[in-house]
Write a protein that holds these residues in place. Structure first.
Motif, mmCIF file in Angstrom:
data_model
loop_
_atom_site.group_PDB
_atom_site.id
_atom_site.type_symbol
_atom_site.label_atom_id
_atom_site.label_comp_id
_atom_site.label_asym_id
_atom_site.label_seq_id
_atom_site.Cartn_x
_atom_site.Cartn_y
_atom_site.Cartn_z
ATOM 1 N N SER A 3 51.294 95.007 67.848
ATOM 2 C CA SER A 3 51.321 93.682 67.343
ATOM 3 C C SER A 3 51.209 92.554 68.399
ATOM 4 C CB SER A 3 52.529 93.433 66.793
ATOM 5 O OG SER A 3 53.022 94.238 65.642
ATOM 6 N N GLU A 4 51.626 92.852 69.675
ATOM 7 C CA GLU A 4 51.579 91.993 70.590
ATOM 8 C C GLU A 4 49.966 91.593 71.194
ATOM 9 O OE1 GLU A 4 53.684 93.181 74.176
ATOM 10 O OE2 GLU A 4 55.753 93.238 72.923
ATOM 11 N N LEU A 5 49.061 92.914 71.059
ATOM 12 C CA LEU A 5 47.692 93.042 71.231
ATOM 13 C C LEU A 5 47.206 91.957 70.158
ATOM 14 C CD1 LEU A 5 47.180 96.566 72.614
ATOM 15 C CD2 LEU A 5 47.116 94.378 73.913
ATOM 16 N N ALA A 6 47.495 92.107 69.074
ATOM 17 C CA ALA A 6 46.892 91.486 67.878
ATOM 18 C C ALA A 6 46.931 89.972 68.341
ATOM 19 C CB ALA A 6 47.472 92.061 66.523
ATOM 20 N N THR A 7 48.188 89.538 68.547
ATOM 21 C CA THR A 7 48.393 88.205 68.719
ATOM 22 C C THR A 7 47.516 87.613 69.802
ATOM 23 O OG1 THR A 7 50.584 88.514 67.731
ATOM 24 C CG2 THR A 7 50.366 86.479 69.146
ATOM 25 N N ARG A 8 47.700 88.489 70.853
ATOM 26 C CA ARG A 8 47.097 88.095 72.377
ATOM 27 C C ARG A 8 45.273 87.730 71.737
ATOM 28 N NH1 ARG A 8 46.904 92.217 76.834
ATOM 29 N NH2 ARG A 8 49.141 91.807 76.496
ATOM 30 N N TYR A 9 44.917 88.531 71.331
ATOM 31 C CA TYR A 9 43.163 88.711 70.971
ATOM 32 C C TYR A 9 43.055 87.718 69.348
ATOM 33 C CZ TYR A 9 43.030 91.678 74.655
ATOM 34 O OH TYR A 9 43.168 92.157 76.024
ATOM 35 N N GLY A 10 44.162 86.960 69.072
ATOM 36 C CA GLY A 10 43.759 85.943 67.965
ATOM 37 C C GLY A 10 43.522 86.698 66.501
ATOM 38 N N PHE A 11 44.232 87.734 66.296
ATOM 39 C CA PHE A 11 44.235 88.459 65.028
ATOM 40 C C PHE A 11 45.425 88.081 64.170
ATOM 41 C CE2 PHE A 11 41.060 91.090 67.407
ATOM 42 C CZ PHE A 11 40.011 91.069 66.399
ATOM 43 N N GLU A 12 45.717 87.068 63.679
ATOM 44 C CA GLU A 12 46.996 86.322 63.252
ATOM 45 C C GLU A 12 47.328 87.138 61.971
ATOM 46 O OE1 GLU A 12 44.623 83.974 64.078
ATOM 47 O OE2 GLU A 12 45.419 83.711 65.898
ATOM 48 N N GLN A 13 46.416 87.684 61.304
ATOM 49 C CA GLN A 13 46.476 88.468 59.967
ATOM 50 C C GLN A 13 46.930 89.850 59.912
ATOM 51 O OE1 GLN A 13 47.110 86.795 57.113
ATOM 52 N NE2 GLN A 13 47.120 84.912 58.433
ATOM 53 N N LEU A 14 46.683 90.513 61.192
ATOM 54 C CA LEU A 14 46.858 91.751 61.559
ATOM 55 C C LEU A 14 48.215 92.166 61.887
ATOM 56 C CD1 LEU A 14 45.469 94.648 62.030
ATOM 57 C CD2 LEU A 14 45.009 93.813 64.287
ATOM 58 N N HIS A 15 49.030 92.849 61.005
ATOM 59 C CA HIS A 15 50.286 93.362 61.481
ATOM 60 C C HIS A 15 50.540 94.816 61.470
ATOM 61 C CE1 HIS A 15 51.302 89.066 60.775
ATOM 62 N NE2 HIS A 15 50.377 89.244 59.565
ATOM 63 N N PHE A 16 51.436 95.326 62.344
ATOM 64 C CA PHE A 16 51.712 96.597 62.336
ATOM 65 C C PHE A 16 53.180 96.853 62.308
ATOM 66 C CE2 PHE A 16 48.089 96.001 65.242
ATOM 67 C CZ PHE A 16 47.338 97.165 64.917
ATOM 68 N N GLU A 17 53.516 97.839 61.559
ATOM 69 C CA GLU A 17 54.704 98.303 61.132
ATOM 70 C C GLU A 17 55.199 99.600 61.491
ATOM 71 O OE1 GLU A 17 57.037 96.062 59.861
ATOM 72 O OE2 GLU A 17 55.693 94.324 59.296
ATOM 73 N N MET A 18 56.497 99.860 62.012
ATOM 74 C CA MET A 18 57.017 101.401 62.410
ATOM 75 C C MET A 18 57.977 101.674 61.687
ATOM 76 S SD MET A 18 57.646 102.533 66.291
ATOM 77 C CE MET A 18 59.382 101.922 66.473
#
Length: 170
Positions: A3-18
């Motif tokens: 999730s941190e990587l998604a935010t860092r690279y501008g993928f606001e709509q990409l979410h990860f759940e565990m």
């Protein structure tokens, strides 16, 4: 971390759940479901959720097919099933074949592919399913359902995915 990587690279709509996919209720729809070595029936729960969410794509690498291994009773296959390693591999292939049949019934173009070279791991099958527009025509759906029922009956098995779809809110 993902999730941190998604935010860092501008993928606001990409979410990860565990967590445990069987208990997850945090979404009404998703674009893609990805599983990597989801053990035994965890793959069935993930596929069930993907079908319910009408996911556009599914990439699933199953693992540990204990459920069908415990159930398979086809007397015609007895000479093969008496050997643990052969039975284990057969159960894996049978389980994933049933999963592919089921995904097709829900409008997914489905392929079973080699995930990585066999020299790295024997558990390397990838279920790739892409949702197609529209419903499966009734005649084709009936054929797919009959094929699934016949195969399950021949093997003497009934999987978690089959139970979830029969007893769920589908």
């Amino acid at each position: 971390h993902c999730s941190e990587l998604a935010t860092r690279y501008g993928f606001e709509q990409l979410h990860f759940e565990m967590g445990d996919i069987a208990q997850f209720e945090g979404a009404d729809s998703v674009d893609m479901v990805v599983t990597l070595h989801a053990c035994d029936t965890a793959t069935d729960y993930a596929l069930y959720k993907a079908i319910r969410w009408n996911a556009k794509a599914i990439l699933s690498v199953p693992c540990c097919h204990h459920e069908v291994n415990r159930q398979v009773k086809a007397k015609e296959l007895a000479p093969m099933l008496e050997y643990g390693i052969v039975k284990d591999r057969f159960a894996a292939l049978a389980t994933d074949s049933l999963r592919a049949m089921i995904l097709k019934q829900y409008g997914y173009e489905t392929q079973l592919l080699e995930f990585i070279d066999m020299t790295h791991t024997p558990k390397n099958l990838l279920i790739r399913a892409v949702k197609k527009n529209g419903l499966v025509p009734a005649r084709k759906l009936g054929q797919l359902q009959a094929q699934e029922a016949e195969f399950s009956s021949f093997l003497g098995v009934h999987t978690t995915l089959q139970n979830l779809l029969e007893n769920g809110k589908e």
